[in-house]
Motif scaffolding. Structure first.
Motif, PDB file in Angstrom:
ATOM      1  N   THR A  82       0.844  -1.190   0.000  1.00 57.61           N
ATOM      2  CA  THR A  82       0.000   0.000   0.000  1.00 57.61           C
ATOM      3  C   THR A  82       0.886   1.250   0.000  1.00 57.61           C
ATOM      4  N   SER A  95       2.876   1.448   3.124  1.00 59.55           N
ATOM      5  CA  SER A  95       4.011   0.514   3.136  1.00 59.55           C
ATOM      6  C   SER A  95       5.229   1.126   2.463  1.00 59.55           C
ATOM      7  N   SER A 152       4.947  -3.853  -7.466  1.00 58.35           N
ATOM      8  CA  SER A 152       4.423  -3.533  -6.135  1.00 58.35           C
ATOM      9  C   SER A 152       4.172  -2.034  -6.000  1.00 58.35           C
ATOM     10  N   ASN A 174       1.123  -1.057  -8.036  1.00 59.01           N
ATOM     11  CA  ASN A 174      -0.085  -1.463  -7.325  1.00 59.01           C
ATOM     12  C   ASN A 174      -0.408  -0.458  -6.217  1.00 59.01           C
ATOM     13  N   ALA A 175       0.609  -0.068  -5.450  1.00 59.86           N
ATOM     14  CA  ALA A 175       0.388   0.882  -4.355  1.00 59.86           C
ATOM     15  C   ALA A 175      -0.058   2.246  -4.879  1.00 59.86           C
ATOM     16  N   PHE A 200      -3.710   2.745  -5.644  1.00 56.27           N
ATOM     17  CA  PHE A 200      -4.645   2.999  -4.553  1.00 56.27           C
ATOM     18  C   PHE A 200      -5.097   4.451  -4.532  1.00 56.27           C
ATOM     19  N   LEU A 258      -6.644  -4.500  -6.069  1.00 58.47           N
ATOM     20  CA  LEU A 258      -7.176  -3.178  -5.767  1.00 58.47           C
ATOM     21  C   LEU A 258      -8.496  -3.297  -5.004  1.00 58.47           C
ATOM     22  N   VAL A 295      -4.349   7.696   3.963  1.00 55.76           N
ATOM     23  CA  VAL A 295      -4.229   6.328   3.479  1.00 55.76           C
ATOM     24  C   VAL A 295      -4.129   5.332   4.618  1.00 55.76           C
ATOM     25  N   TRP A 336      -5.792   1.898   4.432  1.00 56.75           N
ATOM     26  CA  TRP A 336      -5.358   0.929   3.419  1.00 56.75           C
ATOM     27  C   TRP A 336      -4.261   0.005   3.927  1.00 56.75           C
ATOM     28  N   THR A 337      -3.937   0.076   5.214  1.00 58.29           N
ATOM     29  CA  THR A 337      -2.819  -0.711   5.715  1.00 58.29           C
ATOM     30  C   THR A 337      -3.200  -2.146   5.972  1.00 58.29           C
TER      31      THR A 337
END
Length: 262
Positions: free
Chosen positions: A2, A5, A42, A45-46, A49, A68, A257, A260-261
């Motif tokens: 995320t 992250s 990765s 993808n993050a 979000f 997602l 955010v 989203w963790t």
């Protein structure tokens, strides 16, 4: 993976990620560039979000990796074919169902897997027709990435590349004193000059390996810019908003955010 992250691992600073967030919200297309094991997918993808939750999204991958939380996300997969039309071979292409779904007016298109052949022209055609597109590319620097895109076998025309692509994120795997770490080496804004014959990149942020900190290299060009209808989606003023985000980017990014963790 995320956005939080990426901050916790030190891959991005809150300010750099806030800049990317504003770009995503304002429909700017980007490519995440890096070498093997640099974490390109990765990161993509993050970053995805940050797409508004109500937006229509289509992802196209040969192997399912993108995950997602968006309700209007439609995942699709490519298939391998050979020149005689069999089901196996060396060329990756979208299946008929994927092409139909891509034509269903998505606002965002996410292409998983590396851009490596002439299918990149289809990717940039989608950008030029108003679709915001995210993808990855294997290269070690911004110059290598641009050279790969405009040379064989990809061969994206210079005017098409510079007129459609807004940002390039360069990411690498580094060996630090306490082990390995992935870092965003730099963030670049892409534009064309000389009547579309020359691609120019402006470095906005760069990672300093001596201090393990991210430094602002240049201001984003212009304080307020409006994208023409049909070329970049909706009118934007993300460049002006960036200054406000910088002043409180750490708390702004983490607070927004935090959900989203999980």
């Amino acid at each position: 993976m995320t956005p939080v992250s990426l901050i916790e691992y030190g891959t991005y600073s809150p300010e750099v990620l806030a800049c990317i967030w504003l770009a995503v919200e304002n429909r700017k297309s980007m490519i995440v560039v890096g070498g093997t094991a640099s974490g390109k997918t990765s990161t993509m993808n993050a970053i995805s979000f940050f797409i508004p939750h109500h937006a229509k999204i289509v992802s196209i991958e040969d192997t399912r990796e993108i995950q997602l939380p968006h309700e209007n996300w439609l995942p699709t997969q490519t298939r391998e074919i050979n020149v005689r039309g069999g089901s196996k071979g060396g060329m990756s292409t979208c299946s008929p169902s994927s092409r139909r779904r891509s034509a269903s007016a998505p606002e965002f298109i996410i292409v998983g897997g590396e851009v490596r052949g002439r299918e990149a022209q289809t990717l940039f055609q989608a950008m030029n027709t108003g679709h915001t597109t995210f993808s990855t590319l294997h290269a070690g620097s911004i110059d290598e990435a641009i050279n790969r895109l405009v040379s064989d076998p990809i061969n994206v025309p210079t005017a098409m590349l510079g007129g459609a692509l807004d940002l390039m994120v360069i990411q690498s795997l580094h060996y630090l004193n306490d082990g390995t770490a992935r870092r965003c080496d730099s963030l670049h804004e892409i534009r064309v000059e000389r009547g579309g014959r020359e691609i120019v990149h402006d470095c906005l942020y760069r990672w300093d390996p001596l201090t393990d900190r991210f430094c602002r290299e240049a201001a984003v060009r212009g304080s307020s810019t409006t994208s023409p209808d049909g070329a970049g989606g909706r009118p934007t003023n993300w460049r002006g908003n960036l200054r406000a985000a910088r002043s409180s980017s750490h708390g702004y990014t983490r607070t927004a955010v935090s959900g989203w963790t999980t």
